[in-house]
Design a protein around this motif. Structure first.
Motif, PDB file in Angstrom:
ATOM      1  N   GLY A  40      47.923  77.451  39.406  1.00  0.00           N
ATOM      2  CA  GLY A  40      47.763  76.718  40.653  1.00  0.00           C
ATOM      3  C   GLY A  40      49.063  76.440  41.362  1.00  0.00           C
ATOM      4  O   GLY A  40      49.081  76.207  42.574  1.00  0.00           O
ATOM      5  N   ALA A  41      50.174  76.470  40.627  1.00  0.00           N
ATOM      6  CA  ALA A  41      51.486  76.310  41.260  1.00  0.00           C
ATOM      7  C   ALA A  41      51.967  77.667  41.759  1.00  0.00           C
ATOM      8  O   ALA A  41      51.743  78.693  41.119  1.00  0.00           O
ATOM      9  N   GLU A  42      52.633  77.659  42.890  1.00  0.00           N
ATOM     10  CA  GLU A  42      53.103  78.904  43.488  1.00  0.00           C
ATOM     11  C   GLU A  42      54.559  79.158  43.105  1.00  0.00           C
ATOM     12  O   GLU A  42      55.432  78.368  43.461  1.00  0.00           O
ATOM     13  N   PRO A  43      54.852  80.246  42.370  1.00  0.00           N
ATOM     14  CA  PRO A  43      56.250  80.574  42.081  1.00  0.00           C
ATOM     15  C   PRO A  43      56.927  81.111  43.341  1.00  0.00           C
ATOM     16  O   PRO A  43      56.393  82.009  44.002  1.00  0.00           O
ATOM     17  N   ILE A  89      59.238  84.536  36.860  1.00  0.00           N
ATOM     18  CA  ILE A  89      58.519  83.412  36.266  1.00  0.00           C
ATOM     19  C   ILE A  89      57.039  83.426  36.631  1.00  0.00           C
ATOM     20  O   ILE A  89      56.307  82.507  36.287  1.00  0.00           O
ATOM     21  N   ALA A  90      56.599  84.465  37.321  1.00  0.00           N
ATOM     22  CA  ALA A  90      55.209  84.523  37.791  1.00  0.00           C
ATOM     23  C   ALA A  90      54.221  84.475  36.626  1.00  0.00           C
ATOM     24  O   ALA A  90      53.217  83.752  36.676  1.00  0.00           O
ATOM     25  N   LEU A  91      54.484  85.238  35.562  1.00  0.00           N
ATOM     26  CA  LEU A  91      53.568  85.254  34.419  1.00  0.00           C
ATOM     27  C   LEU A  91      53.574  83.908  33.716  1.00  0.00           C
ATOM     28  O   LEU A  91      52.515  83.361  33.378  1.00  0.00           O
ATOM     29  N   ILE A  92      54.774  83.355  33.514  1.00  0.00           N
ATOM     30  CA  ILE A  92      54.878  82.045  32.875  1.00  0.00           C
ATOM     31  C   ILE A  92      54.132  81.004  33.695  1.00  0.00           C
ATOM     32  O   ILE A  92      53.385  80.179  33.165  1.00  0.00           O
ATOM     33  N   ALA A  93      54.326  81.055  35.011  1.00  0.00           N
ATOM     34  CA  ALA A  93      53.674  80.081  35.885  1.00  0.00           C
ATOM     35  C   ALA A  93      52.154  80.221  35.831  1.00  0.00           C
ATOM     36  O   ALA A  93      51.434  79.217  35.809  1.00  0.00           O
ATOM     37  N   SER A  94      51.662  81.445  35.802  1.00  0.00           N
ATOM     38  CA  SER A  94      50.208  81.650  35.798  1.00  0.00           C
ATOM     39  C   SER A  94      49.572  81.124  34.524  1.00  0.00           C
ATOM     40  O   SER A  94      48.412  80.699  34.530  1.00  0.00           O
ATOM     41  N   GLY A 125      63.036  74.200  38.310  1.00  0.00           N
ATOM     42  CA  GLY A 125      63.202  74.231  36.867  1.00  0.00           C
ATOM     43  C   GLY A 125      61.918  74.675  36.196  1.00  0.00           C
ATOM     44  O   GLY A 125      60.867  74.061  36.400  1.00  0.00           O
ATOM     45  N   ALA A 126      61.993  75.749  35.413  1.00  0.00           N
ATOM     46  CA  ALA A 126      60.796  76.301  34.772  1.00  0.00           C
ATOM     47  C   ALA A 126      60.938  76.303  33.259  1.00  0.00           C
ATOM     48  O   ALA A 126      60.383  77.159  32.577  1.00  0.00           O
ATOM     49  N   GLY A 127      61.689  75.329  32.734  1.00  0.00           N
ATOM     50  CA  GLY A 127      61.859  75.225  31.290  1.00  0.00           C
ATOM     51  C   GLY A 127      60.720  74.445  30.656  1.00  0.00           C
ATOM     52  O   GLY A 127      59.575  74.874  30.670  1.00  0.00           O
ATOM     53  N   HIS A 128      61.031  73.266  30.101  1.00  0.00           N
ATOM     54  CA  HIS A 128      59.987  72.440  29.498  1.00  0.00           C
ATOM     55  C   HIS A 128      59.488  71.379  30.471  1.00  0.00           C
ATOM     56  O   HIS A 128      58.283  71.242  30.692  1.00  0.00           O
ATOM     57  N   ALA A 129      60.406  70.600  31.031  1.00  0.00           N
ATOM     58  CA  ALA A 129      60.006  69.472  31.871  1.00  0.00           C
ATOM     59  C   ALA A 129      59.380  69.917  33.181  1.00  0.00           C
ATOM     60  O   ALA A 129      58.373  69.345  33.617  1.00  0.00           O
ATOM     61  N   GLY A 130      59.954  70.924  33.828  1.00  0.00           N
ATOM     62  CA  GLY A 130      59.462  71.359  35.130  1.00  0.00           C
ATOM     63  C   GLY A 130      57.986  71.714  35.133  1.00  0.00           C
ATOM     64  O   GLY A 130      57.213  71.189  35.956  1.00  0.00           O
ATOM     65  N   ILE A 138      56.914  76.103  42.343  1.00  0.00           N
ATOM     66  CA  ILE A 138      57.874  76.015  41.247  1.00  0.00           C
ATOM     67  C   ILE A 138      58.879  77.145  41.382  1.00  0.00           C
ATOM     68  O   ILE A 138      58.529  78.262  41.783  1.00  0.00           O
ATOM     69  N   ALA A 139      60.125  76.850  41.077  1.00  0.00           N
ATOM     70  CA  ALA A 139      61.180  77.846  41.222  1.00  0.00           C
ATOM     71  C   ALA A 139      62.179  77.712  40.084  1.00  0.00           C
ATOM     72  O   ALA A 139      62.421  76.616  39.566  1.00  0.00           O
ATOM     73  N   ALA A 140      62.740  78.831  39.714  1.00  0.00           N
ATOM     74  CA  ALA A 140      63.837  78.859  38.755  1.00  0.00           C
ATOM     75  C   ALA A 140      65.084  79.281  39.520  1.00  0.00           C
ATOM     76  O   ALA A 140      65.161  79.147  40.742  1.00  0.00           O
ATOM     77  N   SER A 141      66.059  79.814  38.822  1.00  0.00           N
ATOM     78  CA  SER A 141      67.323  80.126  39.483  1.00  0.00           C
ATOM     79  C   SER A 141      67.342  81.475  40.174  1.00  0.00           C
ATOM     80  O   SER A 141      68.288  81.798  40.883  1.00  0.00           O
ATOM     81  N   GLY A 142      66.292  82.275  39.991  1.00  0.00           N
ATOM     82  CA  GLY A 142      66.319  83.611  40.567  1.00  0.00           C
ATOM     83  C   GLY A 142      64.983  84.047  41.137  1.00  0.00           C
ATOM     84  O   GLY A 142      64.239  83.251  41.706  1.00  0.00           O
TER      85      GLY A 142
END
Length: 223
Positions: A60-63, A50-55, A20-25, A41-45
């Motif tokens: 530090g989290a790996e998409p 989500i790499a840019l969002i994650a960065s 989940g890469a929304g708010h809580a995740g 961290i992973a989303a549905s696809g």
């Protein structure tokens, strides 16, 4: 529990996958990283989406693809939108400790038929669908925006408590250890059924309580 789940119970260093890469995740991923855990961290696809969002939000989290993140994880944080759970593949998390951080809250999310059976709490329904996993309920009764604001070191005066509910004592202990290391005291509930007290409308939902206050609120409701 599967072999990897057992390694956590036996004292191994857990890896955490956040689905989940929304708010809580991302909020959960950030506090886990800050506590020294290895986090994916992973989303549905496609993780590239989500790499840019994650960065930016979770440095530090790996998409990763969800299947890859779960495969290498010891504990899976399930933080997807509740309305997507009906389409969630139970085989994805078979053999894993799965932390259900979701809530069924019809005024906010609308009526979800899967969760309308009054005989069961929402996490009991999650566990019935994810029969191959070991489900533990926590992190659902604190707002994602509070998760980073209210954590504090062990022994701090007024340290907030969170409930951890599950049917498997070993899994509950493993998840409680994560919550305590992240920055919260824990109150362990003996079953997912008891985890109903953590749901919206329950005595501790959204309440910032110390452990003694948390335990008193639960015991008063149970009485």
């Amino acid at each position: 529990m599967g072999d990897r789940a057992m390694s956590v119970v036996d004292g191994g260093a857990p890896r955490i996958a956040v689905l989940g890469a929304g708010h809580a995740g991302p909020a959960i991923a950030r506090v886990a990283l800050a506590a020294g855990y290895r986090v994916s961290i992973a989303a549905s696809g496609d993780p590239d989406k989500i790499a840019l969002i994650a960065s930016v939000l979770v440095p530090g989290a790996e998409p990763r693809w969800a299947a890859d993140a779960v495969r290498d994880a010891d504990i899976v944080m399930l933080s997807i939108p509740l309305h997507r759970f009906a389409a969630f593949d139970p085989d994805l998390v078979a053999g894993k400790i799965v932390v259900d951080t979701m809530n069924y809250w019809p005024p906010i999310d609308g009526v979800q038929e899967l969760f309308e059976d009054p005989r069961y709490g929402s996490s009991e329904i999650v566990a019935r669908r994810l029969a191959g996993a070991t489900v533990v309920k926590t992190l659902n009764h604190i707002g994602y925006h509070q998760l980073e604001e209210e954590l504090s070191p062990v022994g701090s005066p007024g340290r907030r408590a969170l409930g951890v509910a599950g049917d498997d004592p070993g899994a509950v202990a493993a998840v409680a250890d994560v919550i305590e290391r992240v920055g919260y005291d824990t109150v362990r509930l003996e079953s997912l059924r008891a985890g109903r007290l953590l749901q919206p409308g329950g005595p501790v939902f959204g309440a910032s309580l110390r452990r003694s206050e948390f335990e008193r609120a639960l015991s008063t409701e149970a009485a």
